[in-house]
Design a protein around this motif. Structure first.
Motif, short mmCIF file in Angstrom:
data_model
loop_
_atom_site.label_atom_id
_atom_site.label_comp_id
_atom_site.label_asym_id
_atom_site.label_seq_id
_atom_site.Cartn_x
_atom_site.Cartn_y
_atom_site.Cartn_z
N ARG A 1 0.85 -1.20 0.00
CA ARG A 1 0.00 0.00 0.00
C ARG A 1 0.88 1.25 0.00
O ARG A 1 1.91 1.29 0.67
N PRO B 1 -6.08 -2.09 -3.64
CA PRO B 1 -6.85 -1.55 -4.78
C PRO B 1 -6.65 -0.05 -4.99
O PRO B 1 -6.55 0.41 -6.12
N GLU B 2 -6.58 0.70 -3.89
CA GLU B 2 -6.42 2.14 -4.03
C GLU B 2 -5.03 2.51 -4.57
O GLU B 2 -4.86 3.52 -5.25
N THR B 3 -4.04 1.67 -4.26
CA THR B 3 -2.69 1.91 -4.79
C THR B 3 -2.65 1.62 -6.28
O THR B 3 -2.04 2.38 -7.06
N ALA C 1 -5.17 1.81 -8.31
CA ALA C 1 -5.92 2.89 -8.97
C ALA C 1 -5.05 4.14 -9.11
O ALA C 1 -5.11 4.85 -10.13
N LEU C 2 -4.25 4.42 -8.08
CA LEU C 2 -3.36 5.58 -8.13
C LEU C 2 -2.33 5.41 -9.25
O LEU C 2 -2.03 6.36 -9.99
N CYS D 1 -1.88 -1.87 -14.24
CA CYS D 1 -2.04 -0.41 -14.14
C CYS D 1 -1.82 0.29 -15.48
O CYS D 1 -1.88 1.53 -15.54
N ARG E 1 -3.85 6.19 -12.61
CA ARG E 1 -3.96 7.63 -12.86
C ARG E 1 -2.60 8.21 -13.26
O ARG E 1 -2.53 9.07 -14.14
#
Length: 418
Positions: free
Chosen positions: A122, A152-154, A156-157, A198, A160
């Protein structure tokens, strides 16, 4: 001044794993104080010093501010007022953002210990997006810790960051540095799986990205998908303890299958030559070392012939050994055989099958190398042969030696009866 052990050494101790280099952070100090204490300054972009006795690296606690695109676009500030927590907050992953004081107490402001227990990779905070190298490091840690999941948030980052073009600012040398490290981890296929998830693989290694979804003939490749096959080949390379040049050759050996016309699928006639043609620009783009590039080129061109060598006659075997320059570079030839074995066993259900081509070619090389080349050449010259005819005489002698060795190997063993 207070000194803390930081980063990987703390993480690995908590995991019960051996650790390599130890890194230290100094809080409350200045460059002048470090020099007066006997430390040697070595940092260029920020204050790093070598311990006068252990030669380990000690860095002054620092903060970073993004000033330009890419991983070099940072303004670093180090000073006595920078706290340990501020220094840890600029790091990439929570499992790397822990410190340990002189009493062995762990300082963990970002939940690294909890993520270690949960097996999660993370990011520490929003500053993760400021350095695209962190995407590569994330992929590398996924390759090292095979049972850890990317948060998951990593992920998604990272998507981006890719969409915003951050990875396009990476310099080739840094990409190769992280790629080579990822290839040498225990689970190298995960490095590419994370990059693909990603979107970074398509930007950094489009030649590898396009292999996914490309079908192969099921009788040779039960796993069907070319990209899946290449990942299985990398798994086998790690299982067999292969070197970096071998692992890079495994990654690139089938690049040409990504350019097979759709109407010719699932056959991939001529993909070996196309693989070599794609490898050249890729290796140049990433500044791949010569040893890796040369072995990968050889494997790309010849792996199909090596797989089929059990059906070749002595003359064809010697021609294959000639093309591989096995006489002058036996170590590279052995590395090529290992890459080909990884390719043959990196297939669904064939992971534990023997690879008969390798001992056959080793035997042929041994038989032909047993000749006294200077004696064969001298005899040819004595017969009045000159120029290419002398080389042809040596070639023919090698063919005869391989043929004789094959006959000996295929003959039944002598009877032990009295």
């Amino acid at each position: 001044m207070k000194t803390y052990l930081v980063g990987g050494a703390v993480r690995d101790r908590l995991l019960g794993r051996p650790s390599g280099d130890r890194d230290w952070v100094v809080v409350g100090g200045s460059p002048d104080q470090m020099v007066l204490a006997g430390f040697t300054p070595v940092g260029i972009d920020f204050p790093v010093f070598l311990h006068p006795r252990t030669r380990e690296e000690y860095a002054l606690a620092r903060t970073e501010r993004k000033t330009a695109p890419g991983y070099r676009g940072f303004d670093c500030h180090a000073g006595p007022e920078v706290t340990l927590e501020e220094d840890l907050g600029r790091r990439d992953l929570t499992i790397n953002a822990m410190a340990e004081d002189e009493h062995g107490t762990v300082i963990d402001p970002h939940g690294g210990q909890a993520d270690l227990r949960a097996g999660v990779l993370r990011h520490v905070g929003p500053a993760f997006v400021e350095d695209p190298v962190r995407i590569l490091r994330l992929a590398r840690f996924a390759a090292r810790f095979g049972d850890f999941d990317v948060a998951p948030e990593t992920l998604a980052l990272c998507r981006r960051m890719v969409d915003q073009g951050e990875v396009d600012a990476l310099v080739p040398e840094r990409v190769w540095q992280e790629l080579s490290r990822g290839l040498m981890e225990a689970h190298p296929q995960r490095f590419f799986e994370v990059l693909r998830a990603c979107g970074a693989l398509a930007r950094l290694l489009p030649e590898v990205e396009r292999l996914f979804g490309v079908p192969q003939r099921a009788e040779y490749h039960p796993e069907i998908d070319t990209g899946v096959h290449v990942m299985m080949v990398l798994q086998m390379a790690a299982r067999l303890g292969a070197s970096l040049p071998v692992r890079f050759a495994c990654l690139t050996h089938d690049l040409g299958k990504g350019t097979t016309p759709a109407e010719l699928l699932p056959r991939h006639l001529g993909h070996e030559g196309r693989s070599a043609a794609l490898l050249g620009p890729l290796a140049q783009r990433l500044r791949v070392p010569v040893e890796c590039r040369e072995l990968a080129d050889l494997v790309a061109r010849e792996h199909g012939n090596v797989h089929r060598c059990t059906g070749l006659g002595a003359a064809a075997l010697v021609r294959l050994l000639d093309r591989c320059d096995a006489w002058r570079r036996p170590e590279r030839f052995e590395a090529m055989l290992l890459a080909c074995e990884c390719d043959a066993r990196g297939r669904l259900g064939l992971e534990d099958e023997p690879y008969d081509a390798a001992p056959l070619l080793r035997g042929a090389l041994a038989q032909a190398s047993g000749l006294e080349a200077s004696a064969v050449t001298a005899a040819a010259l004595a017969r009045g042969l000159r120029g290419p005819a002398v080389g042809q005489a040596l070639h023919q002698a090698r063919v005869e030696a391989v043929a004789a060795g094959s006959l000996t190997a295929s003959a039944p063993p002598p009877s032990s009866a009295g």
